[in-house]
Design a protein around this motif. Structure first.
Motif, mmCIF file in Angstrom:
data_model
loop_
_atom_site.group_PDB
_atom_site.id
_atom_site.type_symbol
_atom_site.label_atom_id
_atom_site.label_comp_id
_atom_site.label_asym_id
_atom_site.label_seq_id
_atom_site.Cartn_x
_atom_site.Cartn_y
_atom_site.Cartn_z
ATOM 1 N N THR A 200 0.839 -1.192 0.000
ATOM 2 C CA THR A 200 0.000 0.000 0.000
ATOM 3 C C THR A 200 0.875 1.244 0.000
ATOM 4 O OG1 THR A 200 -0.129 -0.001 2.403
ATOM 5 C CG2 THR A 200 -1.866 -1.171 1.205
ATOM 6 N N ALA A 201 0.294 2.355 -0.434
ATOM 7 C CA ALA A 201 1.022 3.619 -0.466
ATOM 8 C C ALA A 201 0.055 4.746 -0.147
ATOM 9 C CB ALA A 201 1.666 3.842 -1.827
ATOM 10 N N THR A 202 0.567 5.775 0.554
ATOM 11 C CA THR A 202 -0.232 6.939 0.938
ATOM 12 C C THR A 202 0.452 8.201 0.432
ATOM 13 O OG1 THR A 202 -0.836 5.775 2.968
ATOM 14 C CG2 THR A 202 -1.338 8.131 2.858
ATOM 15 N N LEU A 203 -0.294 9.060 -0.230
ATOM 16 C CA LEU A 203 0.273 10.303 -0.738
ATOM 17 C C LEU A 203 0.679 11.226 0.404
ATOM 18 C CD1 LEU A 203 -2.106 11.173 -3.718
ATOM 19 C CD2 LEU A 203 0.159 10.115 -3.820
ATOM 20 N N ILE A 204 1.739 11.999 0.164
ATOM 21 C CA ILE A 204 2.178 13.007 1.125
ATOM 22 C C ILE A 204 1.261 14.227 1.073
ATOM 23 C CG2 ILE A 204 4.032 14.654 1.642
ATOM 24 C CD1 ILE A 204 6.011 12.524 0.655
ATOM 25 N N ASP A 205 0.794 14.575 -0.122
ATOM 26 C CA ASP A 205 0.111 15.847 -0.326
ATOM 27 C C ASP A 205 -1.398 15.793 -0.134
ATOM 28 O OD1 ASP A 205 2.262 17.860 -1.706
ATOM 29 O OD2 ASP A 205 2.687 15.779 -2.186
ATOM 30 N N GLU A 206 -1.974 14.622 -0.016
ATOM 31 C CA GLU A 206 -3.395 14.535 0.295
ATOM 32 C C GLU A 206 -3.713 13.166 0.880
ATOM 33 O OE1 GLU A 206 -6.329 13.451 -3.094
ATOM 34 O OE2 GLU A 206 -5.083 15.088 -3.856
ATOM 35 N N VAL A 221 5.176 -4.327 -13.561
ATOM 36 C CA VAL A 221 6.338 -3.584 -13.053
ATOM 37 C C VAL A 221 6.124 -2.119 -13.424
ATOM 38 C CG1 VAL A 221 8.827 -3.262 -13.106
ATOM 39 C CG2 VAL A 221 7.864 -5.560 -13.373
ATOM 40 N N VAL A 222 6.137 -1.248 -12.430
ATOM 41 C CA VAL A 222 5.900 0.181 -12.642
ATOM 42 C C VAL A 222 6.982 0.968 -11.920
ATOM 43 C CG1 VAL A 222 4.296 2.099 -12.365
ATOM 44 C CG2 VAL A 222 3.409 -0.220 -12.766
ATOM 45 N N SER A 223 7.689 1.816 -12.652
ATOM 46 C CA SER A 223 8.698 2.687 -12.043
ATOM 47 C C SER A 223 8.260 4.136 -12.180
ATOM 48 C CB SER A 223 10.058 2.493 -12.715
ATOM 49 O OG SER A 223 10.594 1.215 -12.414
ATOM 50 N N VAL A 224 8.489 4.897 -11.119
ATOM 51 C CA VAL A 224 8.087 6.301 -11.059
ATOM 52 C C VAL A 224 9.312 7.140 -10.720
ATOM 53 C CG1 VAL A 224 6.588 7.994 -9.939
ATOM 54 C CG2 VAL A 224 5.766 5.656 -10.305
ATOM 55 N N VAL A 225 9.479 8.253 -11.444
ATOM 56 C CA VAL A 225 10.552 9.217 -11.194
ATOM 57 C C VAL A 225 9.893 10.540 -10.830
ATOM 58 C CG1 VAL A 225 12.572 10.386 -12.140
ATOM 59 C CG2 VAL A 225 12.006 8.074 -12.905
ATOM 60 N N ALA A 226 10.382 11.211 -9.810
ATOM 61 C CA ALA A 226 9.800 12.481 -9.384
ATOM 62 C C ALA A 226 10.881 13.381 -8.808
ATOM 63 C CB ALA A 226 8.704 12.248 -8.343
ATOM 64 N N THR A 227 10.593 14.668 -8.806
ATOM 65 C CA THR A 227 11.527 15.614 -8.204
ATOM 66 C C THR A 227 11.666 15.346 -6.711
ATOM 67 O OG1 THR A 227 10.927 17.275 -9.854
ATOM 68 C CG2 THR A 227 12.020 18.055 -7.858
ATOM 69 N N GLN A 228 10.536 15.138 -6.051
ATOM 70 C CA GLN A 228 10.526 14.798 -4.634
ATOM 71 C C GLN A 228 9.561 13.636 -4.417
ATOM 72 O OE1 GLN A 228 10.624 18.294 -1.809
ATOM 73 N NE2 GLN A 228 9.893 19.395 -3.605
ATOM 74 N N ALA A 229 9.805 12.886 -3.354
ATOM 75 C CA ALA A 229 8.946 11.740 -3.052
ATOM 76 C C ALA A 229 7.483 12.156 -3.005
ATOM 77 C CB ALA A 229 9.364 11.123 -1.720
ATOM 78 N N THR A 231 4.999 9.749 -1.968
ATOM 79 C CA THR A 231 4.316 8.942 -0.956
ATOM 80 C C THR A 231 5.133 8.909 0.338
ATOM 81 O OG1 THR A 231 5.331 6.936 -1.872
ATOM 82 C CG2 THR A 231 3.121 7.497 -2.634
ATOM 83 N N ARG A 232 4.431 8.665 1.448
ATOM 84 C CA ARG A 232 5.082 8.724 2.764
ATOM 85 C C ARG A 232 5.546 7.365 3.265
ATOM 86 N NH1 ARG A 232 2.573 11.907 5.664
ATOM 87 N NH2 ARG A 232 0.782 12.556 4.438
ATOM 88 N N ASP A 233 5.052 6.268 2.656
ATOM 89 C CA ASP A 233 5.328 4.939 3.206
ATOM 90 C C ASP A 233 5.986 4.007 2.191
ATOM 91 O OD1 ASP A 233 3.056 4.971 1.686
ATOM 92 O OD2 ASP A 233 1.711 4.326 3.286
#
Length: 272
Positions: A200-206, A221-229, A231-233
């Motif tokens: 499971t995953a929880t968003l940081i922003d909402e 298989v899913v990969s995600v690239v972002a400037t900042q994380a 998700t919180r977990d």
């Protein structure tokens, strides 16, 4: 600076969860209120949406949060303008055609002297240093290869061009030709890979939590690239400055600066 979001998957995947976090940073939980855009690849086709309004208040962004477009490669961007006025033509991602493929590019950071670089057969429509850098990259690739090269050759060429721009300032970049997603870290980028066993995953922003085990199969298989994380977990991995990632079908390889493409290192992050 702006913020980036990219995704590569081995099956068509819904990115609404990650996009929801990015959109909130466009004028609500973050200061990036000068426009936003997102591009979805469907085989060789590319569907793009742009809006010079803040994504946190954009009706178009709200539509996309409720419209499950599934794609294997996605590039998204929320803008904090520093060069070029707030306008539709200055809104990332930018796109051009080369070798019969739709290339898409998004960038954050500032580049010195980039508008003095020769452009070849590609010209910017807006006034950003980002779009000028993109057109320069496309011109250099076109001059180097008459037709679409093999992946390893193209990987090396993109890494070389990114290294040149890295020396001109801050160059955080996402780039795709519908086959590969390229990510270059100029100052800050992080990534993760989701694969079985999914958690499971929880968003940081909402307040949005997803159990990926109910949304996926064991083969996904899913990969995600972002400037900042986003998700919180989950465990996000920071990229070193100057590093280039190539992502195909969710699999990530690291191109170390100065190494030939044959020395690309497969990355196998832990399942999240």
């Amino acid at each position: 600076m702006c913020e980036l979001l990219g995704m590569s998957a081995n099956v068509p995947t819904d990115i609404r969860f990650s996009f929801a976090a990015l959109a909130r940073r466009g004028g609500e939980t973050g200061p990036h209120a000068d426009g936003w855009g997102i591009s979805f690849y469907e085989n060789h086709g590319c569907r793009s949406f742009h809006d010079p309004e803040p994504s946190a208040r954009s009706e178009l962004a709200k539509l996309l949060r409720n419209y499950p477009i599934k794609s294997r490669i996605v590039i998204a961007h929320v803008r904090k303008a520093n060069r070029g006025r707030v306008s539709l033509e200055n809104t990332h991602p930018f796109s051009r055609e080369l070798w019969g493929r739709r290339w898409t590019f998004a960038h954050n950071g500032q580049l010195k002297g980039v508008k003095k670089l020769p452009l070849g057969g590609f010209a910017p429509i807006g006034s950003t240093d980002s779009e000028h850098a993109f057109c320069w990259m496309m011109g250099r690739l076109q001059a180097r290869f008459r037709t679409l090269p093999k992946p390893a050759l193209l990987d090396r060429a993109v890494a070389d061009l990114a290294a040149d721009l890295h020396g001109r300032g801050v160059f955080n970049m996402l780039l795709s030709d519908s086959r590969t997603l390229y990510a270059h870290c100029g100052k800050r980028l992080c990534y993760l890979t989701r694969r079985a066993p999914f958690g499971t995953a929880t968003l940081i922003d909402e307040d949005w939590r997803v159990d990926f085990a109910t949304e996926t199969t064991d083969r996904d298989v899913v990969s995600v690239v972002a400037t900042q994380a986003l998700t919180r977990d989950e465990s996000w991995t920071d990229l070193d400055r100057g590093a280039v990632l190539t992502l195909r079908d969710g699999a990530i390889r690291l191109l170390k600066p100065g190494n030939p493409a044959s020395a690309a290192v497969p990355l196998e992050p832990p399942a999240c």
